[in-house]
Design an enzyme around this catalytic site. Structure first.
Site, short mmCIF file in Angstrom:
data_model
loop_
_atom_site.label_atom_id
_atom_site.label_comp_id
_atom_site.label_asym_id
_atom_site.label_seq_id
_atom_site.Cartn_x
_atom_site.Cartn_y
_atom_site.Cartn_z
N CYS A 216 0.80 -1.22 0.00
CA CYS A 216 0.00 0.00 0.00
C CYS A 216 0.84 1.28 0.00
CB CYS A 216 -1.00 -0.05 1.15
SG CYS A 216 -2.45 0.96 0.83
N ARG B 205 -12.62 6.19 -0.81
CA ARG B 205 -11.60 5.16 -0.55
C ARG B 205 -12.06 3.82 -1.09
NH1 ARG B 205 -7.67 6.93 2.60
NH2 ARG B 205 -6.81 4.87 2.99
N HIS C 284 -3.38 -5.76 2.24
CA HIS C 284 -3.05 -5.95 3.64
C HIS C 284 -3.59 -7.33 4.02
CE1 HIS C 284 -2.20 -1.64 4.10
NE2 HIS C 284 -3.33 -1.39 3.45
N1 GLN Z 1 -2.37 6.85 2.16
C1 GLN Z 1 -2.42 5.95 1.04
C2 GLN Z 1 -3.78 5.89 0.40
O1 GLN Z 1 -4.77 6.18 1.02
C3 GLN Z 1 -1.98 4.58 1.48
C4 GLN Z 1 -2.95 3.92 2.41
C5 GLN Z 1 -2.47 2.64 3.01
O2 GLN Z 1 -1.27 2.41 3.10
N2 GLN Z 1 -3.38 1.81 3.48
O3 GLN Z 1 -3.89 5.52 -0.76
#
Ligand code: GLN
Length: 239
Positions: free
Chosen positions: A94, A128, A191
């Site tokens: 990520c 998101r 993840h």
């Molecule tokens: N901040 C980054 C995003 O939102 C990475 C997020 C994360 O590592 N889960 O895309």
């Protein structure tokens, strides 16, 4: 006598969202259960990356944490590029996946420069992307994980995807591709931690690292029955 396998964990404090530190622990455990010696190095801001690393891992992080390590990561660029070019096994999840690419532009329009080891660019999009993801990877089989990112990652001409998405989103809404790969550098949004839900992938990475060191041993089979349940359960849970 095998020289210890060197595991480097980049920014374990700053970049450890959703338990990505678990990836280091899985590698350590699966090596130690098989009697293979290892040494782990936690490398933070201002600390050097050992030049003889066998594994480099990095996890996810908030936009602010990514901005916080930007300068330091660029200071480590030449060592990390040399290691990547020489086939060192790297797993970047990520936030660190985005920073192994060329850049990440946040929702506020702040551009964070990356290493460019992976030919990808990431720009935060509307909303998101959150939920379980199921994908398939050549030679590694099915990989499940959990994604939570604002970034939409676009692969450049030199980039090779890591996985094909079966369910979930991955890099961006278009394309059904997940993550990116360069030599033995794997970048992914998954993840989980990805290695605890996908022990076959963990062993695949261990094999690559041992092969690169010229160590020929067949990996003893481990009891992964509980992990297998977690893998199957993740597949059944809709977004
Ligand atoms: N901040 C980054 C995003 O939102 C990475 C997020 C994360 O590592 N889960 O895309």
């Amino acid at each position: 006598m095998i020289e210890p396998i060197k595991i480097v964990h980049l920014y374990p404090k700053e970049m450890n969202i959703y338990g990505d530190t678990g990836n280091r622990i899985v590698i350590e455990k699966r090596l130690s259960w098989r009697g293979i010696p290892f040494k782990s190095y936690l490398v933070g801001v201002g600390q050097n990356v050992p030049e003889d690393a066998d594994f480099v891992i990095g996890g996810g992080g908030q936009d602010a944490a990514q901005g916080g390590i930007e300068k330091d990561l660029l200071n480590k660029a030449s060592t990390l590029k040399k290691l990547a070019d020489s086939g060192v096994v790297m797993l970047m999840i990520c936030g660190m996946y985005q920073l192994f690419g060329k850049k990440f532009v946040t929702n506020e329009g702040k551009s964070i420069k990356g290493l460019g080891i992976l030919d990808v660019e990431t720009i935060a999009g509307e909303g998101r992307i959150i939920g379980n993801i199921v994908s398939t990877v050549p030679e590694m089989g099915e990989i499940v994980g959990y994604e939570n990112h604002s970034g939409r990652t676009h692969l450049g001409d030199d980039a090779q995807p890591f996985a094909r998405v079966i369910s979930g989103i991955g890099n961006e809404e278009a394309g059904e591709l997940e993550g990116a790969r360069y030599k033995n550098v794997f970048g992914s949004y998954m993840h989980g931690p990805i290695l605890s839900k996908n022990p076959h992938f963990a062993d695949g990475l261990i094999k690559l690292a041992l092969e690169r060191r010229g160590i020929e041993i067949s990996l003893k089979k481990l009891d992964d029955s509980i992990t297998e349940k977690a893998h199957q359960l993740a597949k059944l849970r809709p977004r």
